[in-house]
Design an enzyme around this catalytic site. Structure first.
Site, PDB file in Angstrom:
ATOM      1  N   GLU A   1     -10.989   0.460  -4.007  1.00 19.89           N
ATOM      2  CA  GLU A   1     -10.224   0.763  -2.797  1.00 19.89           C
ATOM      3  C   GLU A   1      -9.062   1.694  -3.122  1.00 19.89           C
ATOM      4  OE1 GLU A   1     -10.161  -3.088  -0.161  1.00 19.89           O
ATOM      5  OE2 GLU A   1      -9.756  -3.664  -2.234  1.00 19.89           O
TER       6      GLU A   1
ATOM      7  N   ASP B   1       0.821  -1.217   0.000  1.00 19.82           N
ATOM      8  CA  ASP B   1       0.000   0.000   0.000  1.00 19.82           C
ATOM      9  C   ASP B   1       0.854   1.265   0.000  1.00 19.82           C
ATOM     10  OD1 ASP B   1      -2.059  -1.897   0.385  1.00 19.82           O
ATOM     11  OD2 ASP B   1      -1.872  -1.708   2.550  1.00 19.82           O
TER      12      ASP B   1
END
Length: 549
Positions: free
Chosen positions: A195, A24
């Protein structure tokens, strides 16, 4: 549609640039320096930080969230905690947004999102501000004097898919709080989760990067754009900016969750996560790692990664002449690091499980040049473990430590571990038998099933039972333990399955409901238990980590 791509430079970026569990990524440039923030889940310090001046070599910095004032992971579930941090800069301050996920099972996701700021990337960081708990993957977008908070909206209701889209809310930088009405972002309908949203502005367009297709082998980075902040957005008709979903034989898989950065001379790069499986779409022991891609722009204003695929090498923005950084990319030279614990604090390569490195259980001062661990709670406990570990960064690694320990009872255990989470680990440890004599044993946990090996090495085979060298070797899917009590290295136990330590093995979804997630990748480390609660200590020295695969 023509594309403009800068000519290759002399430097080469070798992927993954951050090896081992670094998912991420949020990338940022402030002046000449680039910064990367990545997820840490149940490990302290929360939010890994790295710095570079050339995108090739990266220095590991102390993590941002190193105390319970900033982050409380007490009771944090496996693969909960810090998800998808977002690092930005405005008004002379670094702004770090992060979640602390306490629940994700049964359709629920409790994910309070917090913000801290600091004038320097090294801190000190301000007291956290609670932004909201409406959903995860929150990020800030600074547009001149204005800022906006962006996030996924989580929907707990059965048959609603979990994700209710994306929303915006103005953020007041002076007051340090969201303000005004919530605005739903207008995107074309799409199945599945959307997302990891990040917003950018280039010319007249707002660009929205999202992570689609889940976090596994269908993962991708997608782009949409609009002339209005809230939309309506149109998706790039060319398809994903980067993905490996249709190319199962590429060495880098799971490409997704991207973040853009512009260099000082106008080049663009994408930071995104990848994974290196064992075998064709097999288990990923190393977890999800950070890679970079060069980005060009078409004549009509769409960003492009030349092939749309994750690559092992990409052109760097300038000569790769180094900047004093010590971290090597995954494709760089072999690594051997030895820590004699001669510094007053743990080095940035180390992480601690569910509690920060405080003197009540971990000290470098009581015995100079040694790490003293006071025994913690059992491996199933979500509170009070005594585990100091580092990420596994290559398919082939070795880990060795000198340990001095005097166990008094079977409740006392200390040694080294190859660890994934509370339900998946291998452990080589010294303990005491019923007569109080030291004995070397192994224990293993596979999806919560505990196995303690019957065979052990007793006092007659240990020579000096209080001082041992312990070692482990991972070679792809295989793991072996070894020990040295003064007569040289000897193997201990049989061949073990290293894929127990993979993301795929840890994940458990039953009847469409998430029971456990596998987000962290494998660690190797030093572990001490005291199941009496009295904190009997073990001392460690000369810990060596080698990575050559």
């Amino acid at each position: 549609m023509g594309e403009h791509v800068h000519a290759p430079s002399a430097g080469v970026i070798r992927n993954p640039v951050l090896a081992g569990s670094h998912p991420d990524p949020s990338v940022l440039r402030v002046g000449p320096d680039f910064y990367l923030a990545t997820s840490t889940f149940e490990w302290y310090p929360g939010v890994r930080l790295h710095r570079s001046t050339n995108l090739v070599h990266w220095r590991t910095l102390p993590g941002a969230l190193d105390s319970t004032r900033l982050l409380d992971l007490t009771g944090c579930p496996d693969s909960g905690g810090v998800w998808a941090p977002n690092l930005t800069h405005a008004d002379g301050l670094f702004h770090l947004v992060y979640s602390n996920v306490s629940t994700y099972t049964g359709g629920f996701t409790d994910s309070p999102n917090h913000l801290v700021t600091a004038a320097s990337i090294d801190g000190p960081w301000s007291d956290p501000v609670l932004l909201h708990a409406r959903g995860f993957d929150a990020s800030l977008f600074h547009d001149g004097p204005d800022s906006w908070l962006l996030n996924l909206v989580h929907d707990w209701r059965p048959r609603h898919g979990g994700s209710a889209g994306l929303e915006l809310r103005r953020y007041d930088r002076a007051a340090r709080r969201p303000t005004g009405a919530l605005v739903r972002i207008a995107l074309p309908p799409q199945a599945g989760w959307i997302e990891g949203p990040n917003l950018y502005r280039r010319g007249p367009w707002y660009y929205l990067l999202t992570a689609d297709g889940g976090t596994g082998y269908d993962h991708q980075v997608t782009v949409a754009r609009s002339r209005g902040l809230a939309g309506p957005y149109e998706r790039d008709p060319h398809g994903p900016l980067v993905t490996a979903r249709d190319h199962p034989d590429l060495p880098l898989q799971k490409a997704g969750h991207g973040s853009l950065v512009e260099t000082a001379d106008g080049r663009w790069y994408l930071a995104y996560l990848v994974a290196r499986p064992h075998g064709r779409r097999g288990p990923c022991v190393l977890g999800r790692e950070t890679a970079l891609a060069a980005v060009g722009w078409t004549a009509d204003g769409w960003p492009r990664v030349a092939t749309g695929l994750p690559a092992l090498e990409v052109p760097a923005p300038g000569p790769a002449d180094g900047d004093g950084n010590t971290s090597s990319p995954a494709g760089g030279p072999d690594t051997t690091e030895t820590d004699g614990f001669d510094r007053p604090a743990l080095g940035p390569q180390w992480s601690t499980l569910r509690r920060p490195a405080t003197a009540d259980w971990l000290t470098l001062a009581e015995r100079p040049s040694h790490l003293r661990l006071r025994g913690g709670r059992s491996p199933q406990s979500l509170v009070g473990p005594s585990l100091v570990a580092r990420r596994v960064t290559r398919p082939r690694v070795s880990f060795e430590a000198v340990m001095e320990y005097r166990p008094l009872a079977f409740q006392h255990l200390a040694g080294i571990t190859a660890y994934y989470n509370t339900r998946n680990w291998h452990y080589l440890y010294l303990t005491a038998d019923e007569g109080g004599q030291a004995v070397l044993r192994t224990a293993h946990c596979d999806r919560g099933r505990l196995h303690v090996a019957d065979a052990g090495v007793g006092p007659e085979g240990l020579h000096d039972a209080t001082r041992l060298r312990l070692g482990l070797d991972i070679d792809g899917a295989e793991l072996r333990f070894r020990y040295d009590s003064g007569a040289g290295w000897r193997p201990f136990g049989g061949l073990l399955d290293a894929t127990v330590l993979s993301d795929e093995h840890a994940e458990h979804i039953e009847d469409g409901q998430i029971r456990s997630l596998g987000f962290t990748g494998a660690f190797v480390g030093l572990w001490a238990w005291d199941l009496t609660g009295e904190g009997l200590h073990a001392d460690f020295d000369e810990v060596t980590y080698r990575a050559d695969g």
